[in-house]
Structures are given as structure tokens and as C-alpha cells.
Design a protein around this motif. Structure first.
Motif, PDB file in Angstrom:
ATOM      1  N   TRP A  45       0.813  -1.211   0.000  1.00 51.83           N
ATOM      2  CA  TRP A  45       0.000   0.000   0.000  1.00 51.83           C
ATOM      3  C   TRP A  45       0.848   1.264   0.000  1.00 51.83           C
ATOM      4  O   TRP A  45       0.531   2.247  -0.670  1.00 51.83           O
ATOM      5  CB  TRP A  45      -0.921   0.008   1.227  1.00 51.83           C
ATOM      6  CG  TRP A  45      -2.272  -0.515   0.926  1.00 51.83           C
ATOM      7  CD1 TRP A  45      -2.830  -1.667   1.365  1.00 51.83           C
ATOM      8  CD2 TRP A  45      -3.238   0.091   0.067  1.00 51.83           C
ATOM      9  NE1 TRP A  45      -4.090  -1.822   0.838  1.00 51.83           N
ATOM     10  CE2 TRP A  45      -4.370  -0.765   0.040  1.00 51.83           C
ATOM     11  CE3 TRP A  45      -3.272   1.261  -0.681  1.00 51.83           C
ATOM     12  CZ2 TRP A  45      -5.506  -0.486  -0.695  1.00 51.83           C
ATOM     13  CZ3 TRP A  45      -4.406   1.541  -1.424  1.00 51.83           C
ATOM     14  CH2 TRP A  45      -5.514   0.677  -1.425  1.00 51.83           C
ATOM     15  N   TRP A  46       1.941   1.262   0.749  1.00 51.68           N
ATOM     16  CA  TRP A  46       2.701   2.480   0.957  1.00 51.68           C
ATOM     17  C   TRP A  46       3.606   2.813  -0.219  1.00 51.68           C
ATOM     18  O   TRP A  46       3.852   3.983  -0.523  1.00 51.68           O
ATOM     19  CB  TRP A  46       3.518   2.347   2.249  1.00 51.68           C
ATOM     20  CG  TRP A  46       4.198   3.608   2.673  1.00 51.68           C
ATOM     21  CD1 TRP A  46       3.807   4.887   2.424  1.00 51.68           C
ATOM     22  CD2 TRP A  46       5.414   3.708   3.426  1.00 51.68           C
ATOM     23  NE1 TRP A  46       4.686   5.779   2.981  1.00 51.68           N
ATOM     24  CE2 TRP A  46       5.689   5.083   3.605  1.00 51.68           C
ATOM     25  CE3 TRP A  46       6.269   2.768   3.984  1.00 51.68           C
ATOM     26  CZ2 TRP A  46       6.795   5.529   4.310  1.00 51.68           C
ATOM     27  CZ3 TRP A  46       7.375   3.209   4.683  1.00 51.68           C
ATOM     28  CH2 TRP A  46       7.632   4.583   4.844  1.00 51.68           C
ATOM     29  N   PRO A  48       3.541   2.803  -3.650  1.00 53.40           N
ATOM     30  CA  PRO A  48       3.161   3.753  -4.712  1.00 53.40           C
ATOM     31  C   PRO A  48       3.079   5.192  -4.218  1.00 53.40           C
ATOM     32  O   PRO A  48       3.411   6.134  -4.948  1.00 53.40           O
ATOM     33  CB  PRO A  48       1.792   3.242  -5.174  1.00 53.40           C
ATOM     34  CG  PRO A  48       1.764   1.808  -4.773  1.00 53.40           C
ATOM     35  CD  PRO A  48       2.533   1.740  -3.495  1.00 53.40           C
ATOM     36  N   ARG A  49       2.633   5.361  -2.986  1.00 52.58           N
ATOM     37  CA  ARG A  49       2.509   6.716  -2.439  1.00 52.58           C
ATOM     38  C   ARG A  49       3.879   7.327  -2.160  1.00 52.58           C
ATOM     39  O   ARG A  49       4.107   8.508  -2.404  1.00 52.58           O
ATOM     40  CB  ARG A  49       1.643   6.663  -1.184  1.00 52.58           C
ATOM     41  CG  ARG A  49       0.195   6.336  -1.506  1.00 52.58           C
ATOM     42  CD  ARG A  49      -0.535   5.647  -0.376  1.00 52.58           C
ATOM     43  NE  ARG A  49      -1.913   5.329  -0.747  1.00 52.58           N
ATOM     44  CZ  ARG A  49      -2.266   4.293  -1.503  1.00 52.58           C
ATOM     45  NH1 ARG A  49      -1.328   3.467  -1.949  1.00 52.58           N
ATOM     46  NH2 ARG A  49      -3.518   4.069  -1.822  1.00 52.58           N
ATOM     47  N   LEU A  50       4.801   6.510  -1.644  1.00 52.90           N
ATOM     48  CA  LEU A  50       6.155   7.015  -1.390  1.00 52.90           C
ATOM     49  C   LEU A  50       6.865   7.338  -2.700  1.00 52.90           C
ATOM     50  O   LEU A  50       7.602   8.334  -2.787  1.00 52.90           O
ATOM     51  CB  LEU A  50       6.957   5.985  -0.582  1.00 52.90           C
ATOM     52  CG  LEU A  50       8.332   6.438  -0.107  1.00 52.90           C
ATOM     53  CD1 LEU A  50       8.211   7.638   0.818  1.00 52.90           C
ATOM     54  CD2 LEU A  50       9.065   5.294   0.598  1.00 52.90           C
ATOM     55  N   GLY A  78       5.486   8.470  -5.334  1.00 48.05           N
ATOM     56  CA  GLY A  78       4.955   9.753  -5.772  1.00 48.05           C
ATOM     57  C   GLY A  78       5.547  10.927  -5.025  1.00 48.05           C
ATOM     58  O   GLY A  78       5.680  12.018  -5.571  1.00 48.05           O
ATOM     59  N   ASP A  79       5.935  10.711  -3.765  1.00 53.17           N
ATOM     60  CA  ASP A  79       6.478  11.795  -2.947  1.00 53.17           C
ATOM     61  C   ASP A  79       7.956  12.052  -3.210  1.00 53.17           C
ATOM     62  O   ASP A  79       8.388  13.212  -3.283  1.00 53.17           O
ATOM     63  CB  ASP A  79       6.271  11.478  -1.468  1.00 53.17           C
ATOM     64  CG  ASP A  79       4.813  11.516  -1.056  1.00 53.17           C
ATOM     65  OD1 ASP A  79       4.018  12.175  -1.758  1.00 53.17           O
ATOM     66  OD2 ASP A  79       4.459  10.881  -0.047  1.00 53.17           O
ATOM     67  N   MET A  81       5.046   8.109 -12.239  1.00 52.77           N
ATOM     68  CA  MET A  81       4.439   7.512 -11.055  1.00 52.77           C
ATOM     69  C   MET A  81       3.248   6.636 -11.445  1.00 52.77           C
ATOM     70  O   MET A  81       2.319   7.107 -12.104  1.00 52.77           O
ATOM     71  CB  MET A  81       3.983   8.640 -10.115  1.00 52.77           C
ATOM     72  CG  MET A  81       3.052   8.202  -9.000  1.00 52.77           C
ATOM     73  SD  MET A  81       3.801   7.011  -7.922  1.00 52.77           S
ATOM     74  CE  MET A  81       2.366   6.486  -6.992  1.00 52.77           C
ATOM     75  N   ASP A 129      -0.240   4.564 -11.084  1.00 54.71           N
ATOM     76  CA  ASP A 129      -1.455   4.686 -10.279  1.00 54.71           C
ATOM     77  C   ASP A 129      -1.615   3.432  -9.421  1.00 54.71           C
ATOM     78  O   ASP A 129      -1.535   2.318  -9.923  1.00 54.71           O
ATOM     79  CB  ASP A 129      -2.684   4.842 -11.179  1.00 54.71           C
ATOM     80  CG  ASP A 129      -2.652   6.155 -11.947  1.00 54.71           C
ATOM     81  OD1 ASP A 129      -2.108   7.126 -11.409  1.00 54.71           O
ATOM     82  OD2 ASP A 129      -3.150   6.182 -13.089  1.00 54.71           O
ATOM     83  N   ALA A 130      -1.828   3.629  -8.128  1.00 54.34           N
ATOM     84  CA  ALA A 130      -2.068   2.491  -7.239  1.00 54.34           C
ATOM     85  C   ALA A 130      -3.496   2.004  -7.447  1.00 54.34           C
ATOM     86  O   ALA A 130      -4.429   2.799  -7.425  1.00 54.34           O
ATOM     87  CB  ALA A 130      -1.858   2.903  -5.783  1.00 54.34           C
ATOM     88  N   ARG A 146      -7.148   0.544  -6.790  1.00 57.48           N
ATOM     89  CA  ARG A 146      -8.029   0.510  -5.625  1.00 57.48           C
ATOM     90  C   ARG A 146      -8.126  -0.916  -5.114  1.00 57.48           C
ATOM     91  O   ARG A 146      -8.160  -1.864  -5.898  1.00 57.48           O
ATOM     92  CB  ARG A 146      -9.425   1.008  -6.002  1.00 57.48           C
ATOM     93  CG  ARG A 146      -9.522   2.501  -6.222  1.00 57.48           C
ATOM     94  CD  ARG A 146     -10.993   2.900  -6.358  1.00 57.48           C
ATOM     95  NE  ARG A 146     -11.623   2.198  -7.482  1.00 57.48           N
ATOM     96  CZ  ARG A 146     -12.932   2.011  -7.597  1.00 57.48           C
ATOM     97  NH1 ARG A 146     -13.754   2.439  -6.658  1.00 57.48           N
ATOM     98  NH2 ARG A 146     -13.426   1.386  -8.657  1.00 57.48           N
TER      99      ARG A 146
END
Length: 406
Positions: free
Chosen positions: A58-59, A61-63, A65-66, A184, A186-187, A189
């Protein structure tokens, strides 16, 4: 050869990650025995690993992007390295569980980044060959990690330092690559209900696969110790399991593409239950018998995940494939998180054969559920090609989507 060269940095990172992080689970199990950990505590380590794996999926893809792909990869690899290095600094099973959580986090995070990079590089013309190479490299690294356990001393600073060095080395190929980082991704859903709506049988199949694989990988070394195998023999025991699963992919895929996949899943589950009995009976027949039983066990149980995912994708539309892959991996993690701890508790209470009794019962349940589902719905009119699907990250569906559509 050009394809291999273009992916050389990614594949070298995969091998080093497998050698470093892939060796932690069996080394922890053998070291736990040497240090006097209880069976339940050793099983808890395996459960912690898969809990960290789920968080990492979960984390990551978000990391990315950051901070970008390279920095995120370095961060996840560093987290895994720190978890390995800290083992012999704090000898406590619950502290080790936190360290194993970081190893699961690192595995999921690093594979998410590698597969995002791979997805950006492949084309429809090279996708099949790229995924074939990826599978070979991943299995070779996993096999090497199991064999390393035969030469690493349990509960030793040196052993954990070697694994940490290999994990740390994985940073260099990818972060120093001159290839441009992809955009980046897309994660997807997370919709577990999607998998159940499309195919209840496939959903049950991936849960059983998680129960089976996690128990054997995380608690298998403990079983080997209980039946009298030495550390080097435990390494061969685990390697036989991996090799058996690798050899099964082609013949099982051939069957799954030509016959009703539900029957293939039922038959291979019958063989899985039989393999559990054979493994228990082989415990007193010498080391060669134990290794052959482990290979047979891997041959008939490792393809369950890929058969189940192929069956689920038969009912999915093109737009649902990525989210379906993520949902199926979530269900796999549900089985994998609980399985090592339950297997360890059963071994502690009823002896080493109890782990295989648990796995056999899971497969018997899948057989009965499969027979019930065959009466509830006819065979789908069109089928997607059978595809070996690694349980590496939620982004694996993006890599496999085009192959399934064709």
C-alpha cells in the motif's frame, strides 16, 4: 540478449534482494531454535513478515509519488537492511517480529518499484519475453537464498551481516542505472469484494495458496529441525520445494489452458492433500525421501495461486484486471498472515506433522468448495491464457494485463 541487457540493473537488484531478504525467514527459524524461542514465537515472526508485506504494497506507490523511484527504493532497501542487522543486537522474539515487519515492508516496497520500472520499459512485443526472464531471475534468486542457509551459521552476527550486505548491495544497480525513471504508477483501488463477486472459487484458492506457501516457507525450517534435518539439509529441503514449483508451471499451465480450470484446481488440490501425507510419511524414510516429498509438495501446491488467478480473470473485463490482481493478492495475504502462527502453534501442541494436517484440511476444503461451485455456474465461454503470477506487489497486474488480453 538486448532485452536482458536493458533489464540488467533491475534483474541484478532482484537477485540481490532475494539473496538478502529471502534468506531471513529460514535463518530466523533455525536461529530461533538455537536461541530457545518457542515454536509459537517462531511462527509469529512469519506472520509479522506478511503483515509488513501488506503495508509495503500500500505504501510504496505513495512514497514513489512523494520522493521518486530511486529514493523510495533506497529507503525500502535500507529499512530491510536495518532489520537484518539489528537481529543479533536485540535477541528477543518480539523485537525480531518488528524487524521482520521491516523485511516484509522492504520486499513489498522494492518489488513494487521494480515492477513499476519494468512496466514502463516493456512493450506488447517484449512483454512475454520480459516476464519470462523476470520469472527465471526471481526463481533463481529464491533458490539461491534457500541454499545459502546450508552455509550460514544460525544465530551469528556474521550470517546476518552477510544477508544485510547482499540486501544493501541491491541499492546500487537500480539507483545508479542511467535509465530514466518512469512516471508515477497509479495504485489500484483495493476491492476484495471484486474477486469474490467474479469468482468465489478463485478467491478461496488464493487464500489456500497463502495458507500453504506461508506455512511452508516460514515454518518449514522448524519442521525440518523437528524431523532431524541438519541446517544444510534444511536448505536442500526448501530448495526442493522451490524447484518443484518451478518445474510445475509449464505442465500445469498446459492443463489449465486445455481443460476446465475448476477440475484442474480440484485435481491439484487432491494431489496437494496427498503430498501432505507423503511428506509426513517420508519423515522416517531418510533425507532423499524427505527431499523428494518436498519437491512433490512444491510441484502440486505452488501452481494453485496461478490457476486461481487465471480462473478469476476468465470472468473479468479488461478494465478490471489490475484491481482484480490486487484484490487476489490481498486475499493471499489474509491467508499468509495467519498461517505461520497457526502452523507453529499446531506443531507445538501436536508435533511436526500437524502443520501438514492443517494444509491438507485447507486443500480438502477447497476441493469441496470447488465441487459445489461447479454445480452453481457453468464453464466460462472464453478463457484467458494461463500465466505464472508472482505474489510480489499490487502492480503485478499491470505487467500481466496485456498478456491476458491477448
Amino acid at each position: 540478449m538486448r532485452l536482458l541487457v536493458s533489464f540488467a540493473a533491475l534483474f541484478l537488484s532482484v537477485v540481490l534482494l532475494q539473496l538478502g531478504l529471502g534468506g531471513v525467514a529460514p535463518l530466523d527459524a533455525i536461529s530461533g531454535v538455537a536461541l530457545g524461542f518457542s515454536t509459537a514465537q517462531i511462527g509469529f515472526l512469519g506472520s509479522a513478515h506478511f503483515f509488513g508485506f501488506f503495508i509495503g504494497c500500500w505504501w510504496a506507490p505513495r512514497l514513489m509519488g512523494d520522493v521518486g523511484h530511486s529514493r523510495a527504493f533506497a529507503a525500502f532497501t535500507a529499512a530491510g537492511t536495518l532489520g537484518i542487522l539489528a537481529h543479533m543486537m536485540v535477541v528477543d522474539p518480539y523485537a525480531w517480529a518488528l524487524m521482520r515487519l521491516t523485511s516484509g515492508l522492504a520486499v513489498a516496497g522494492c518489488y513494487t518499484i521494480i515492477e513499476a520500472w519494468l512496466q514502463a520499459k516493456v512493450t506488447n512485443e517484449t512483454r512475454g519475453r520480459a516476464m519470462g526472464l523476470y520469472r527465471v531471475v526471481d526463481i533463481a534468486g529464491s533458490l539461491g537464498a534457500q541454499l545459502m542457509i546450508g552455509v550460514l551459521e544460525p544465530a551469528s552476527y556474521l550470517s546476518y551481516n552477510i544477508l544485510a550486505l547482499l540486501c544493501c548491495l541491491a541499492i546500487f544497480p537500480l539507483t545508479l542505472s542511467r535509465a530514466e525513471a518512469p512516471e508515477m504508477p497509479d495504485a489500484p483501488r483495493l476491492r476484495p469484494g471484486l474477486a469474490w463477486r467474479l469468482s468465489p472459487l478463485a478467491s478461496a484458492g488464493v487464500v489456500v495458496s497463502g495458507i500453504t506457501g506461508a506455512a511452508f516457507r516460514m515454518v518449514g525450517p522448524l519442521y525440518g529441525t523437528e524431523v532431524g534435518l541438519r541446517a544444510d539439509q534444511i536448505a536442500l529441503f526448501l530448495a526442493a520445494y522451490v524447484l518443484g514449483g518451478a518445474f510445475a508451471q509449464y505442465p500445469v499451465g498446459w492443463l489449465a489452458d486445455r481443460y476446465d480450470r475448476r477440475w484442474v484446481l480440484i485435481v491439484i488440490s487432491v494431489a496437494g492433500a496427498a503430498a501432505c501425507a507423503a511428506t509426513v510419511l517420508a519423515a522416517g524414510s531418510g533425507t532423499v525421501g524427505v527431499f523428494l516429498a518436498a519437491g512433490f509438495f512444491g510441484f502440486v501446491t505452488l501452481p494453485v495461486y496461478s490457476i486461481s488467478t487465471a480462473h478469476a480473470h476468465d470472468y473479468a473485463t479488461q478494465m478490471e484486471r489490475v484491481e482484480l490482481s490486487a484484490a487476489l493478492m490481498f486475499l493471499y495475504a489474509v491467508g499468509a498472515i495467519a498461517s505461520p502462527l497457526i502452523a507453529a502453534l499446531l506443531i507445538d501442541s501436536y508435533g511436526p506433522s500437524a502443520m501438514f494436517l492443517m494444509i491438507a484440511l485447507a486443500h480438502i476444503g477447497l476441493i469441496l468448495f470447488g465441487l459445489a461451485r461447479m454445480r452453481a455456474r457453468p464453464t466460462p465461454g472464453s478463457r484467458t491464457p494461463y500465466t505464472y503470477e508472482p505474489r510480489t506487489s499490487f502492480l503485478i497486474g499491470k505487467l500481466l494485463r496485456g498478456r491476458r488480453d491477448r
